[in-house]
Design a protein around this motif. Structure first.
Motif, mmCIF file in Angstrom:
data_model
loop_
_atom_site.group_PDB
_atom_site.id
_atom_site.type_symbol
_atom_site.label_atom_id
_atom_site.label_comp_id
_atom_site.label_asym_id
_atom_site.label_seq_id
_atom_site.Cartn_x
_atom_site.Cartn_y
_atom_site.Cartn_z
ATOM 1 N N GLU A 95 1.173 13.047 -1.401
ATOM 2 C CA GLU A 95 1.699 12.853 -2.765
ATOM 3 C C GLU A 95 1.975 11.368 -3.029
ATOM 4 O OE1 GLU A 95 2.157 17.021 -1.782
ATOM 5 O OE2 GLU A 95 2.802 15.204 -0.709
ATOM 6 N N TYR A 96 2.562 10.691 -2.038
ATOM 7 C CA TYR A 96 2.893 9.278 -2.225
ATOM 8 C C TYR A 96 1.627 8.437 -2.384
ATOM 9 C CZ TYR A 96 7.472 10.796 -0.455
ATOM 10 O OH TYR A 96 8.659 11.430 -0.267
ATOM 11 N N ARG A 97 0.591 8.754 -1.617
ATOM 12 C CA ARG A 97 -0.673 8.012 -1.740
ATOM 13 C C ARG A 97 -1.279 8.208 -3.126
ATOM 14 N NH1 ARG A 97 -1.505 4.029 1.991
ATOM 15 N NH2 ARG A 97 -0.881 4.758 4.080
ATOM 16 N N ALA A 98 -1.244 9.436 -3.601
ATOM 17 C CA ALA A 98 -1.807 9.722 -4.928
ATOM 18 C C ALA A 98 -1.029 8.989 -6.017
ATOM 19 C CB ALA A 98 -1.794 11.231 -5.186
ATOM 20 N N LEU A 99 0.286 8.977 -5.904
ATOM 21 C CA LEU A 99 1.116 8.280 -6.890
ATOM 22 C C LEU A 99 0.885 6.774 -6.831
ATOM 23 C CD1 LEU A 99 4.445 10.281 -6.516
ATOM 24 C CD2 LEU A 99 2.972 10.240 -8.530
ATOM 25 N N HIS A 100 0.785 6.230 -5.630
ATOM 26 C CA HIS A 100 0.556 4.786 -5.502
ATOM 27 C C HIS A 100 -0.804 4.406 -6.079
ATOM 28 C CE1 HIS A 100 -0.118 0.881 -3.374
ATOM 29 N NE2 HIS A 100 1.147 0.734 -3.729
ATOM 30 N N ASP A 101 -1.813 5.235 -5.887
ATOM 31 C CA ASP A 101 -3.134 4.972 -6.478
ATOM 32 C C ASP A 101 -3.058 4.993 -8.001
ATOM 33 O OD1 ASP A 101 -4.211 4.756 -3.961
ATOM 34 O OD2 ASP A 101 -5.073 6.779 -3.928
ATOM 35 N N ALA A 102 -2.280 5.941 -8.548
ATOM 36 C CA ALA A 102 -2.133 6.022 -10.006
ATOM 37 C C ALA A 102 -1.435 4.776 -10.548
ATOM 38 C CB ALA A 102 -1.343 7.277 -10.386
ATOM 39 N N ILE A 103 -0.442 4.280 -9.815
ATOM 40 C CA ILE A 103 0.254 3.053 -10.230
ATOM 41 C C ILE A 103 -0.692 1.863 -10.153
ATOM 42 C CG2 ILE A 103 2.111 1.454 -9.618
ATOM 43 C CD1 ILE A 103 3.755 3.865 -8.716
ATOM 44 N N GLU A 104 -1.498 1.815 -9.101
ATOM 45 C CA GLU A 104 -2.471 0.730 -8.960
ATOM 46 C C GLU A 104 -3.453 0.728 -10.135
ATOM 47 O OE1 GLU A 104 -3.385 -1.702 -6.329
ATOM 48 O OE2 GLU A 104 -1.218 -1.512 -6.157
ATOM 49 N N ASP A 105 -3.884 1.903 -10.532
ATOM 50 C CA ASP A 105 -4.801 2.008 -11.673
ATOM 51 C C ASP A 105 -4.119 1.533 -12.951
ATOM 52 O OD1 ASP A 105 -7.331 3.020 -12.943
ATOM 53 O OD2 ASP A 105 -5.887 4.311 -13.969
ATOM 54 N N LEU A 106 -2.849 1.896 -13.127
ATOM 55 C CA LEU A 106 -2.090 1.445 -14.296
ATOM 56 C C LEU A 106 -1.988 -0.074 -14.311
ATOM 57 C CD1 LEU A 106 -0.220 2.032 -16.752
ATOM 58 C CD2 LEU A 106 1.678 2.183 -15.121
ATOM 59 N N ARG A 107 -1.676 -0.654 -13.158
ATOM 60 C CA ARG A 107 -1.560 -2.113 -13.077
ATOM 61 C C ARG A 107 -2.875 -2.798 -13.438
ATOM 62 N NH1 ARG A 107 -0.625 -5.025 -7.364
ATOM 63 N NH2 ARG A 107 -2.698 -4.111 -7.079
ATOM 64 N N THR A 108 -3.977 -2.281 -12.906
ATOM 65 C CA THR A 108 -5.284 -2.884 -13.171
ATOM 66 C C THR A 108 -5.607 -2.865 -14.662
ATOM 67 O OG1 THR A 108 -6.081 -2.215 -10.986
ATOM 68 C CG2 THR A 108 -7.746 -2.749 -12.646
ATOM 69 N N ARG A 109 -5.336 -1.733 -15.315
ATOM 70 C CA ARG A 109 -5.637 -1.625 -16.749
ATOM 71 C C ARG A 109 -4.759 -2.559 -17.576
ATOM 72 N NH1 ARG A 109 -6.759 4.314 -19.015
ATOM 73 N NH2 ARG A 109 -7.575 2.962 -20.646
ATOM 74 N N LEU A 110 -3.497 -2.674 -17.201
ATOM 75 C CA LEU A 110 -2.582 -3.531 -17.959
ATOM 76 C C LEU A 110 -2.973 -4.995 -17.841
ATOM 77 C CD1 LEU A 110 0.865 -1.846 -17.189
ATOM 78 C CD2 LEU A 110 -0.296 -1.910 -19.388
ATOM 79 N N ARG A 111 -3.346 -5.413 -16.648
ATOM 80 C CA ARG A 111 -3.637 -6.829 -16.436
ATOM 81 C C ARG A 111 -5.012 -7.231 -16.944
ATOM 82 N NH1 ARG A 111 -0.748 -8.055 -10.536
ATOM 83 N NH2 ARG A 111 1.382 -7.738 -11.296
ATOM 84 N N SER A 112 -5.940 -6.287 -16.982
ATOM 85 C CA SER A 112 -7.290 -6.602 -17.446
ATOM 86 C C SER A 112 -7.436 -6.455 -18.951
ATOM 87 C CB SER A 112 -8.301 -5.683 -16.748
ATOM 88 O OG SER A 112 -8.125 -4.331 -17.170
ATOM 89 N N GLY A 113 -6.471 -5.804 -19.586
ATOM 90 C CA GLY A 113 -6.583 -5.568 -21.023
ATOM 91 C C GLY A 113 -7.517 -4.423 -21.353
ATOM 92 N N ASP A 114 -7.735 -3.540 -20.393
ATOM 93 C CA ASP A 114 -8.607 -2.377 -20.596
ATOM 94 C C ASP A 114 -7.821 -1.295 -21.342
ATOM 95 O OD1 ASP A 114 -10.493 -0.377 -20.485
ATOM 96 O OD2 ASP A 114 -10.129 0.115 -18.374
#
Length: 702
Positions: A222-241
């Motif tokens: 569960e923690y790995r899945a949540l951390h991956d989801a947070i990583e995806d959120l960070r990538t989208r926010l910083r790239s402007g996607d």
């Protein structure tokens, strides 16, 4: 679903990416509306006119607005707006950043002679602080003096204590935070990871993790899945996607604006509209939110939905109680960690000394981690206690009595313990704030219940009752909707009031107005007042209006006393913090602009010849009130005159609060007294109240 009125930390992270596209735009002018909405008009080489809106009141927002939607420029700009114009006119917008993951934006402006930072706090009560190049506060909308931080002119700006940034958290740190919790997954993400309720639920959904699962039942998957989801959120926010959306309910009313579609909103059946940019979505959202808020209120004969309001208050109380419980647990946990450091002093000191010595010898973090792991296999107690080494943060996590404690390698045991005690204290201060907030909510809940009881007990036809009620019998403070009637008068650009006998008194705000009043508006049957103290307003009691034929009148003594108090209160006597002074009265023929031979008269000054009538030991005190009958407006002046003309008033004396701060305090007090908040926001803004306050510090009289 209640509409969003404040931007989230995720919103701000997305907004910063888009706002930085306006870097290089030049500032033309700044405007302040009321006490919480700023507008910056800028020019961008590629995009043309740019209107930046910052609001920190009940609604907290930041975005670029369509020029067709910005409010008209207010009348006389307040001091805060003038200060901004002086510092920013012609400056370049150099960018904006979000502080940590907090709801704080820091705008940078550069100009050849000086640079300026504007810190916009979009949390709590909201605030805007203007900083110079050294970080010193030039001026702020609100003055903050707390144990934890100070925001006041002349002081160094202090950010709130930083919180964990979920967008930069490592997997190990996330896992530790989760395992330290004793609630379910979604609440832990919302509070311990600082993601807030909406995005905590969204990340659970995207990660495929059941949000209500208790922490003890969650694990590495569960923690790995949540951390991956947070990583995806960070990538989208910083790239402007982004794929921005405005969400509406079944009635077409807006409820949210987001930088990308949210599965949680789609599950609830909310309709969405796509926009090219997140700025466009925010502009549309808040524009429609304001329009929907301005719709005509329901008539008094239609029963308000008391039950929905009561349920809403109860939900808020439940959330606040949960937050208080969380603060208590967090403070206890931080104190326990500090105590464990002292209880295991020798072991912790050995770990810190070992790692610090290795770093001084340039041993890589990975090698330190491997050495400690080997030592643990050999049964070395200090090595066995180490559960994690974080080279990026320079920390080591040690397990002490089944509790993990993160310590900074560069400091000793005592400083690490002090840091944990300080954090416990900070959390307890947040708990005190939450306790005060929950008491306010409980009072609001009781007020709603009381209104429901009064409604149900009232069996009269409200329309007929309103027709039969004479205006003087109305309880303006309790009215749900007060009609606004305005009337512009020639004298309103001066200081002014009507005496208790009905005579108009005018006074100058500056040397130019003093000159104008004497040369243009002082007639032979009027009375002229001034103070012995330098820097007072020319004060004239008018016998007749400027377009009326001059006639001799008998001025009552009460009018003269009130004019003398007006002259004293708005003079330098108030600025000096004195509570009384003296004024004199002469007739217009004694006032001259012709000096004695060899003398010089400054602009706004006059020569007085002949005998004077003195008014001694005159109190420096004014009353500020709200007039509802006839013209709806703010009034200010001598208490004996004002208090009879207004529905409610507050007395003010010389004191410690700056003029703009005192105006905001008065506004808040009036807001507590009136049921109709819309009426008050239109006729009695802090700017309008400030016009009737004497220059200098003030104090509200209990």
């Amino acid at each position: 679903m209640d509409p969003k009125r404040e931007l989230t930390s995720v919103d701000l992270a997305a907004l910063v990416t888009e706002l930085n596209r306006y870097e290089g735009a030049k500032v033309d002018k700044a405007y302040l509306y009321g006490d919480d909405l700023l507008r910056f008009r800028m020019r961008d080489f590629d995009r043309g006119r740019v209107e930046l809106i910052l609001e920190v009141g009940d609604v907290k927002r930041a975005h670029v607005a369509d020029p067709e939607r910005v409010p008209d420029a207010p009348g006389r700009p307040p001091n805060f707006a003038m200060m901004l114009r002086n510092r920013l006119s012609g400056a370049d917008f150099a960018g904006v950043e979000q502080f940590e993951f907090d709801r704080i934006l820091v705008f940078e402006f550069e100009r050849g002679d000086e640079n300026t930072r504007i810190v916009v706090e979009l949390f709590g009560q909201g605030n805007v602080a203007v900083l110079d190049e050294t970080g010193e506060v030039v001026q702020s909308l609100e003055t903050v003096r707390l144990k934890s931080r100070t925001v006041a002119p002349g002081s160094q700006y202090e950010f709130p204590s930083s919180r964990l940034n979920p967008l930069t958290v490592s997997y190990d740190a996330l896992a530790r935070r989760m395992e330290d919790s004793d609630t379910d997954v979604v609440r832990t993400l919302a509070t311990q990871l600082n993601l807030g309720g909406l995005y905590a639920e969204e990340l659970c959904t995207r990660a495929g993790v059941e949000k209500t699962i208790p922490i003890e039942e969650a694990g590495d998957d569960e923690y790995r899945a949540l951390h991956d989801a947070i990583e995806d959120l960070r990538t989208r926010l910083r790239s402007g996607d982004f794929d921005p959306r405005v969400y509406t309910d079944d009635d077409g009313a807006v409820v949210d604006a987001t930088p990308f579609p949210l599965e949680e909103h789609e599950r609830k059946g909310l309709d969405s509209e796509a926009y090219d940019t997140f700025n466009d979505a925010l502009d549309e959202y808040f524009y429609r939110l304001e329009l929907e808020g301005d719709e005509p209120e329901e008539t008094g004969r239609e029963r308000p939905d008391f039950e929905a309001e009561i349920e809403k208050k109860k939900r808020i109380i439940d959330q606040q109680e949960g937050a208080i419980e969380g603060f208590e647990e967090q403070a206890d946990a931080e104190r326990r960690r500090a105590e464990l450091l002292y209880a295991n002093y020798d072991l912790v000191d050995e770990v810190l000394s070992t790692v610090r010595e290795a770093r001084e010898n340039s041993v890589p973090w990975d090698e330190i981690r491997e050495t400690l792991a080997a030592g643990a296999e050999q049964g070395i107690p200090a090595a066995e206690a180490v559960v994690d080494v974080d080279g990026a943060e320079g920390t080591v996590t040690i397990e002490l009595d089944d509790t993990e404690v993160e310590v900074n390698v560069d400091t000793g045991v005592e400083k690490n313990a002090d840091r944990l005690y300080t954090e416990a204290k900070r959390v307890e201060e947040k708990k005190e704030g939450a306790l005060a907030a929950i008491e306010n909510t409980r009072e609001e809940l009781e007020a709603v219940k009381q209104r429901r009881e009064e409604w149900e007990a009232d069996d009269q036809d409200e329309d007929e009752a309103e027709e039969e009620t004479e205006p003087e019998d109305r309880d303006w403070l309790e009215m749900e909707s007060i009609p606004i009637r305005t009337s512009e008068q020639w004298y309103e650009r001066f200081r002014w009031f009507h005496t208790s006998d009905g005579f108009l008194v005018i006074g100058g705000r500056n040397a130019d107005q003093n000159e104008e009043i004497v040369t243009k508006y002082l007639n032979k049957h009027d009375l002229f007042f001034h103070t012995q103290a330098h820097g007072g307003p020319v004060t004239v009691v008018k016998a007749t209006g400027p377009s009326e034929p001059s006639e001799a009148v008998e001025f009552p003594e009460s009018t003269k006393q009130e004019a003398a108090q007006f002259a004293v209160s708005y003079s330098s006597i108030w600025k000096e913090g004195r509570y009384a002074g003296e004024a004199y009265m002469v007739t217009p023929d004694q006032v001259s602009k012709t000096p004695e031979s060899g003398e010089y008269i400054e602009k706004g000054s006059f020569v007085i010849r002949g005998d004077r009538t003195y008014f001694r030991d005159v109190a420096a005190e004014v009353a500020i009130g709200i007039q509802c009958e006839g013209v709806t407006q703010v009034l200010g002046g001598p208490p004996s005159a004002i208090e009879e003309q207004v529905e409610t008033s507050i007395r003010v004396q010389p004191g410690r609060y700056a003029q703009n701060d005192a105006a905001k305090m008065l506004y808040r007090e009036f807001r507590e007294r009136f049921t109709d908040q819309k009426f008050l926001r239109k006729v009695a803004t802090p700017d309008k109240i400030q016009e009737f306050l004497p220059p200098g510090g003030s104090e509200l009289v209990e």
